[in-house]
Design a protein around this motif. Structure first.
Motif, short mmCIF file in Angstrom:
data_model
loop_
_atom_site.label_atom_id
_atom_site.label_comp_id
_atom_site.label_asym_id
_atom_site.label_seq_id
_atom_site.Cartn_x
_atom_site.Cartn_y
_atom_site.Cartn_z
N LEU A 1 0.81 -1.21 0.00
CA LEU A 1 0.00 0.00 0.00
C LEU A 1 0.85 1.26 0.00
N ASP A 2 0.69 2.08 -1.03
CA ASP A 2 1.27 3.42 -1.02
C ASP A 2 0.50 4.21 0.03
N VAL A 3 1.19 4.89 0.92
CA VAL A 3 0.54 5.59 2.02
C VAL A 3 -0.35 6.74 1.53
N ASN A 4 0.07 7.42 0.46
CA ASN A 4 -0.68 8.56 -0.06
C ASN A 4 -1.12 8.22 -1.48
N VAL B 1 -4.15 6.05 2.75
CA VAL B 1 -4.57 4.69 2.41
C VAL B 1 -5.07 3.89 3.61
N PHE B 2 -5.20 4.53 4.76
CA PHE B 2 -5.45 3.78 5.99
C PHE B 2 -6.82 3.11 6.05
N PRO C 1 -2.06 -9.60 5.79
CA PRO C 1 -0.86 -8.80 6.10
C PRO C 1 -0.61 -7.75 5.03
N LEU C 2 0.01 -6.66 5.46
CA LEU C 2 0.26 -5.56 4.54
C LEU C 2 1.64 -4.97 4.75
N VAL C 3 2.09 -4.29 3.69
CA VAL C 3 3.35 -3.55 3.71
C VAL C 3 3.02 -2.15 3.22
N PHE C 4 3.44 -1.14 3.97
CA PHE C 4 3.29 0.24 3.53
C PHE C 4 4.50 0.66 2.71
N GLY D 1 9.32 6.83 5.09
CA GLY D 1 9.67 5.75 6.00
C GLY D 1 8.61 5.59 7.09
N GLU D 2 8.87 4.68 8.02
CA GLU D 2 7.90 4.38 9.07
C GLU D 2 7.58 5.61 9.92
N GLY D 3 8.54 6.52 10.08
CA GLY D 3 8.32 7.73 10.86
C GLY D 3 7.23 8.62 10.30
N GLY D 4 6.89 8.46 9.02
CA GLY D 4 5.83 9.25 8.40
C GLY D 4 4.44 8.67 8.60
N LEU D 5 4.36 7.51 9.27
CA LEU D 5 3.07 6.88 9.52
C LEU D 5 2.46 7.39 10.82
N PRO D 6 1.13 7.46 10.89
CA PRO D 6 0.50 7.76 12.18
C PRO D 6 0.90 6.70 13.20
N GLU D 7 0.95 7.09 14.44
CA GLU D 7 1.41 6.21 15.52
C GLU D 7 0.72 4.84 15.50
#
Length: 123
Positions: A57-60, A66-67, A79-82, A87-93
């Motif tokens: 999944l592309d985050v944007n 994409v949440f 299961p999924l991969v963003f 990077g992971e730091g750009g994801l919501p907590e």
């Protein structure tokens, strides 16, 4: 790569060149591509209608996070991969801790992230 052979992987990515690259990488790994979906709505439809073993999944996606697709996948136990430029730091907590690849990525990075998400050993 026998651990990924015939795994059906949903791709949600709005940039056509990146989606084509992912399709080629997945094919090279022996996976079958579901999609690609170029919007969140299309991704949600595919989660409802298609069989899949994992998702990239592309985050944007077209300016939309994409949440909603990630939540639908999680509800089905898929299961999924963003993938993101941040990077992971750009994801919501609440979405951190899942396999995440940073763009630009290589086939090896995608393979390793998929194997981690699927919980299979790297052979």
């Amino acid at each position: 790569m026998t651990a990924l052979k015939d795994r059906r992987v949903l791709v949600v990515e709005d940039e056509s060149l990146v989606a084509m690259l992912l399709e080629t990488m997945l094919e090279d790994m022996g996976c079958l591509t579901v999609g690609p979906a170029s919007s969140v709505d299309e991704g949600l439809r595919m989660v409802d209608e298609e069989e899949m073993d994992a998702a990239l999944l592309d985050v944007n996606v077209g300016g939309t996070p994409v949440f909603a697709v990630a939540a639908a996948l999680e509800a089905r136990g898929i299961p999924l991969v963003f993938s993101t430029g941040y990077g992971e730091g750009g994801l919501p907590e609440n979405w951190r801790g899942r396999p995440t690849v940073q763009k630009p990525f290589t086939e090896a990075v995608i393979r390793d992230a998929l194997m981690k998400a699927l919980g299979v050993a790297n052979v």
